[in-house]
Design a protein around this motif. Structure first.
Motif: not given
Length: 216
Positions: A148-153, A189-193
């Motif tokens: 899967y594609q993951l989004l992290v916050r 603070v940080v967001e990445m995928s």
């Protein structure tokens, strides 16, 4: 004799030192200079603090991603924080995943060594994950076998303190290390995928399989 005395008096130096007025003027000048540079110093310290927080939040995000890849964080496991499903037909729309309503199911990163994340802490982090895979065969909200594609916050723990409401549109409201000072608790603070490959598959194979299924 009188002339010699007068000559001695003239050759003696006058008493040195500052007068009270000169001291007051010096104090005023120093005070004005301190007032002028105080905001610059405060901004510099705040920027340094936020840059350090961003660095630690990035480490927290990487730890979370590694936990998912190694399956130490897994669907139905004892460690909370497995990403929530985000359903959309647009593969590029994952950044619009809704913000968390609370911290109950988020992954905790304890940075102050208390053993848990506390909403009064300025050091701890909560990590939100959201996954996207439009494969219709995934029916149990566990995409591990498909990838899967993951989004992290990554949020500060005190973002979930009483009275704080998270910004509902983090996609268009990013933090800036330069301009945010001590930071905005309503934003991540940080967001990445990234991509989490299917179990046993290299990441490129997982992405290829998913793209094949979503191509009309």
């Amino acid at each position: 004799m009188t002339k010699q005395k007068q000559h001695q008096n003239l050759s003696q130096p006058r008493d040195g030192g500052y007068t009270i007025i000169e001291s007051l003027v010096a104090m005023i000048v120093v005070s004005v200079l301190m007032i002028a540079i105080a905001p610059v110093m405060a901004f510099s310290v705040a920027t340094r603090v936020q840059a350090r927080r961003t660095e630690l939040a990035t480490q927290a995000a990487k730890a979370y991603i590694n936990g998912l890849r190694s399956q130490s964080i897994k669907f139905g496991g004892t460690i909370k924080g497995f990403p929530a499903r985000y359903t959309t037909t647009n593969q590029e729309d994952l950044a619009n995943a809704p913000v968390p309503g609370n911290n109950a199911d988020l992954y905790c990163v304890d940075m102050d060594g208390t053993g848990s994340c506390e909403t009064i802490s300025t050091k701890d982090f909560y990590v939100q994950g959201a996954w996207l895979n439009p494969d219709p065969s995934i029916t149990n909200n566990d995409p591990t076998l498909k990838g899967y594609q993951l989004l992290v916050r990554v949020y500060r723990a005190d973002s979930f303190a009483s009275g704080i409401t998270l910004n509902p549109t983090p996609k268009t409201a990013k933090q800036s290390v330069v301009g945010s000072g001590l930071g905005d608790r309503t934003r991540p603070v940080v967001e990445m995928s990234t991509e989490i490959p299917a179990t046993g598959n290299p990441s490129y194979k997982s992405i290829l399989d998913r793209l094949k299924k979503t191509t009309p």
